[in-house]
Enzyme design. Structure first.
Site: not given
Length: 481
Positions: A176, A249, A381
């Site tokens: 996806k 990841e 982040e």
């Protein structure tokens, strides 16, 4: 007036029918809707996994040499079709033709060719007699059907990172892509269907709910995601219910440690490139500069000058390509601007920090100093063209500041002192550490992090091994045993 296309799933070697609900696809360069993508539900996900499960029965028996040929042909076809892939990805990401044709697509081709060769080099321990009257051998086998989820920052490349090792090892996949950037993933699957049996590579479109359906589905033996730490935690929780293997990841917040003996201009050039490339939307982007007090001011000045020299889209003629492209979406722009609006009073913005223009999602390249270790802008982040600069006095302080945040994906060290480089690189808690550079990747070397940046490796022989399972077979060779 032409109707905008509706993208559909690619399952079992062919495109399906549109679903009842769709999502708009938006060009982030101007905010215009350029198409729509189907949103898959349980029925479509079931169909995709049924196709992958059926294909796996035969595909697992193919030889490494057969899989190598298929991947090499796919690499050649991608290389030949680079212009079409570049244009399609530009419409949904705002990337420049230069970035796609000179950087990303050649890397994708190289990565496919690497895994094509690596498919024939999987090795195990030698067979032998470890128990009297018995011989043991170790097999490496494909895991089975893999559920894969990719992000929007590098749609084509992340699809290659998922599909290539999975197929090289003999698995089948249901992938996806991110809901905002699905087109090049569909194009890759369609291209792969020329060289691989139907059902080996399947693509389902949809939103977060679709992704949750993939992860929770009973068929896949492995779930692999590249995405945010939040998404990775959710995947890990759901996959645990079925004891599925996970390959995560996730996010990053990469420090660049610049010592007093470093070449300041060279460091500024390398760090700026790593910070502002792809509009900073890269999990390994340089985001936190830690500068020794002896070079702090000079480095801050050099980084500011470089940020101010870069062009963004709104101020260029239509045919020109900016140095820094747009953020992915209005939602991403809002998130970053809110983060910048919450900057503490002790922080100083030296360049950027504002939206550029009114059309599209461009943020001016931003350099901020005076931040402190516990500040939100340091710990989170950012995923945008934003750099923070902090000062340090000692080598140990630099290491402590670098490690003192939840991510562990990438870092860099800038120094000409060989002993210092060896000390710091071994002490930094990150899966990749560059020295006097920041960001280069090669298919032969692993990519993946520690802590909240996830686990498992992409690229390299380690990435291929992650898509295999190990089986011990013992055979009695002595009837009296």
């Amino acid at each position: 007036m032409n109707e905008q296309p509706i993208l559909t799933n690619f399952v079992g070697g062919r495109y399906g029918a549109p679903t009842d609900t769709t999502l708009p696809l938006v060009d982030p360069r101007n905010g215009a809707t350029v198409g729509h993508a189907s949103i898959s539900g349980s029925r479509e996900v079931d169909q995709a996994f049924a196709a992958a499960e059926d294909a796996f029965r035969a595909f697992r028996r193919t030889t490494p040499g057969e899989r190598q040929v298929a991947l090499l042909r796919l690499a050649d076809a991608l290389e030949s079709g680079a212009e079409d892939f570049a244009e399609a990805e530009r419409r949904e990401t705002g990337k420049s033709r230069r970035q796609m044709l000179h950087d990303e697509i050649p890397e994708c081709v190289d990565q496919l060719r690497f895994f094509a060769g690596a498919a024939r080099l999987l090795e195990g321990t030698s067979a032998g007699e470890y128990l009297p009257g018995h011989t043991s051998l170790v097999r490496r086998e494909p895991i089975g059907v893999c559920a894969q989820i990719t992000p929007w920052n590098y749609p084509l490349m992340m699809a290659v990172w998922k599909v290539a090792p999975a197929v090289a090892a003999g698995n089948t996949t249901v992938l996806k892509p991110a809901e905002t950037t699905p087109t090049t993933t569909l194009m890759l699957a369609e291209l792969a269907s020329r060289y691989l049996p139907p059902g080996v590579v399947n693509v389902v479109l949809g939103d977060r709910h679709t992704g949750r359906l993939l992860v929770a589905h009973p068929v896949p033996e492995m779930v692999s995601i590249t995405g945010s730490t939040r998404a990775g935690v959710e995947v890990a929780r759901s996959a645990a219910n079925g004891l599925k293997q996970t390959h995560l990841e996730l996010g990053g917040n990469a420090p660049a440690l610049v010592f007093g003996d470093a070449d300041v201009e060279a460091a500024a050039k390398g760090i700026a490139l790593a910070a502002f490339y792809n509009a900073g939307q890269d999990c390994t982007a340089a985001t936190r500069v830690l500068a020794h007090e002896s070079v702090h001011d000079a480095l801050l000045d050099a980084l500011t000058r470089r940020a101010e020299s870069l062009t963004t889209g709104p101020h260029l003629p239509a045919d020109d390509e900016p140095d820094v492209g747009p953020l992915n979406s209005a939602a991403q722009m809002d998130r970053v601007l809110e983060l910048l609006d919450r900057l503490p009073g002790h922080a100083t913005v030296h360049s950027g920090g504002t939206r550029e223009g009114h059309r599209g999602y461009y943020l001016a390249p931003t350099v901020i100093s005076g931040v402190r270790q516990r500040d939100e802008i340091v710990q989170k982040e950012i995923f945008a063209p934003v750099l923070t600069v902090q000062r340090f006095a000692t080598e140990q302080e630099a290491i402590d500041l670098a490690n003192d945040q939840p991510y562990g994906l990438a870092a860099s060290v800038w120094s000409t002192d060989h002993a210092r480089v060896l000390r710091t690189t071994s002490s930094l808690d990150f899966g990749a550490v560059w020295v006097n550079t920041h960001g280069p990747l090669t298919p032969e070397m692993p990519h993946g992090g520690f802590k909240q940046s996830g686990h498992g490796k992409d690229l390299s022989a380690y990435g291929l091994a992650d898509y295999t399972r190990v089986k011990h077979i013992m055979s009695a060779i002595d009837a009296s045993a």
